[in-house]
Design a protein around this motif. Structure first.
Motif, short mmCIF file in Angstrom:
data_model
loop_
_atom_site.label_atom_id
_atom_site.label_comp_id
_atom_site.label_asym_id
_atom_site.label_seq_id
_atom_site.Cartn_x
_atom_site.Cartn_y
_atom_site.Cartn_z
N ARG A 15 0.85 -1.20 0.00
CA ARG A 15 0.00 0.00 0.00
C ARG A 15 0.89 1.24 0.00
O ARG A 15 1.74 1.41 0.86
CB ARG A 15 -0.90 0.02 1.24
CG ARG A 15 -1.85 1.24 1.30
CD ARG A 15 -2.88 1.20 0.20
NE ARG A 15 -3.90 2.23 0.36
CZ ARG A 15 -4.12 3.22 -0.50
NH1 ARG A 15 -3.34 3.32 -1.59
NH2 ARG A 15 -5.09 4.08 -0.30
N THR A 38 -2.61 1.27 9.08
CA THR A 38 -2.98 1.06 7.68
C THR A 38 -3.38 -0.39 7.44
O THR A 38 -4.41 -0.66 6.80
CB THR A 38 -1.81 1.44 6.75
OG1 THR A 38 -1.50 2.83 6.91
CG2 THR A 38 -2.15 1.16 5.30
N GLU A 91 -9.56 0.92 4.05
CA GLU A 91 -8.50 1.25 3.10
C GLU A 91 -8.42 0.11 2.10
O GLU A 91 -8.91 -0.99 2.33
CB GLU A 91 -7.16 1.42 3.80
CG GLU A 91 -7.04 2.63 4.70
CD GLU A 91 -6.73 3.90 3.92
OE1 GLU A 91 -6.50 3.81 2.69
OE2 GLU A 91 -6.72 4.97 4.54
#
Length: 380
Positions: free
Chosen positions: A18, A56, A65
């Motif tokens: 990511r 995250t 996300e």
């Protein structure tokens, strides 16, 4: 890598990537090839400094996300294909996010109401969830009528009332005072054991991670530095980063100068550190870890020879009382600072005094430079 319990694999993260674009136009790697496998009943903690990627990763599992590339399987089923509201996971946030206009029962039962659960079943499950977190009988109260710790328990009850397969916790205890936080740590661990489901817990608090976890995943710069039990992470760190990040540490870097009788002598900037040889060879560069609690104090002139253990000569600079122990901040002859944790009854020394810090060579953890580099490359 530590051994996990015998339960089958539950969550599999494969090469998770990511990236985020900064306002300046560059890319930041929040996750850089994360691989992780978790068993169904484990309490796993994601631990690392700010910006290491732990939140995250949690948000990607929750569906808040997206991944740029990689796979996540939950119970052998692709997780990323499901929208957030259909994933069999629930999240407990740092902020409790309770609805102030609803009473506690309606806060906890909100998810059940959304899913159309019958009223009788809904009320039964709300009562069960509140009992699990020790808040039975408060259904009619409003959030403002509860303490911060009680509100945190309500948030937990709301998360478990839907009976998720996995609970995600994003620093849920950070806003609590120390005593309440320590109490909630024990309660969370007991709750996880009672529910028998996977808890994935995010924190930057090392003590919290060591207290609660079955295994700890140490993240650094979007990469996995080490996965292991609290004992492994603390006593046998796989890299210098983990050594310095987890707990208080004294790190000595040098070269093996002699090996004999199962012991190795390491020259670290003019100071000699003794450790078990562990197949070390003369001329090999190594990093050595000694925790402050591994030292015993002998006051007096250097090289007094009063102990059969290995010894480091130092001069006391400051002694800090921290309860039953004293934290001694010292300086070695070569100028390197060194810290020792000494029981108060043994710490009757004054700043400026020459001391000897004795230690068992078996307590020294050796991180060969080549092994450290290999571990870093494997994590990449």
């Amino acid at each position: 890598m530590s051994e996990r319990n015998s339960a089958p694999d539950f969550l599999k993260i494969k090469n998770a990537m990511r990236h985020f674009q900064t306002p300046e136009g560059s890319l930041v790697k929040a996750l850089d090839g994360i691989n992780l496998t978790i068993a169904q009943s484990e309490f796993i903690t994601l631990l690392g400094p700010s910006g290491c990627g732990k939140t995250t990763l949690l948000n990607i599992i929750a569906g808040f996300e997206r991944l740029d590339s990689g796979k996540i399987l939950l119970d052998n089923s692709p997780l990323l294909e499901l929208p957030a509201h259909k994933r069999p996971v629930n999240t407990v946030f740092q902020s409790y996010a309770l609805f102030p206009h609803l009473n506690i029962g309606d806060n906890v039962g909100y998810g059940l109401d959304i899913h159309g659960v019958a009223k009788q079943e809904r009320n039964k499950r709300v009562a069960e969830a509140l009992e699990m977190v020790g808040l039975q009988g408060v259904e009619k109260r409003r959030p403002t009528q509860l303490s911060g710790g009680q509100q945190q328990r309500v948030a937990l009850a709301r998360a478990i009332v839907n009976r998720p397969k996995m609970l995600l916790l994003d620093e849920p205890l950070s806003a609590l005072d120390r005593n309440l936080r320590m109490k909630m740590q024990i309660e969370l661990k007991n709750l996880q054991a009672e529910l028998g489901i996977c808890f994935l817990f995010v924190t930057h608090d090392q003590e919290e991670a060591l207290t609660m976890s079955d295994r700890i995943v140490v993240l650094n710069g979007g990469k996995v530095e080490q996965v292991g039990t609290p004992d492994e992470i603390y006593h046998r760190p796989a890299s210098r980063f983990v050594s310095e990040f987890i707990g208080e540490s004294n790190i000595f870097s040098g070269t093996v100068s002699r090996c004999e009788n199962g012991l190795a002598l390491v020259n670290a900037d003019g100071s000699e550190i003794v450790c078990q040889s562990q197949q070390l060879r003369v001329g090999q560069p190594v990093s050595l870890l000694l925790r402050p609690e591994h030292f015993q104090l002998v006051a007096g002139s250097p090289a007094s020879g009063t102990s059969s253990q290995a010894m480091i000569q130092a001069r006391l600079q400051q002694s800090v009382f921290i309860g039953r122990d004293h934290q001694l901040h010292c300086q070695m002859a070569n100028g390197q600072p060194i810290s020792a944790l000494i029981r108060s009854a043994m710490a009757a020394v004054q700043p400026g005094q020459a001391i000897e810090l004795h230690y068992d060579p078996a307590a020294v953890h050796v991180i060969p430079a080549a092994a450290q580099q290999s571990a870093d490359e494997e994590a990449a």
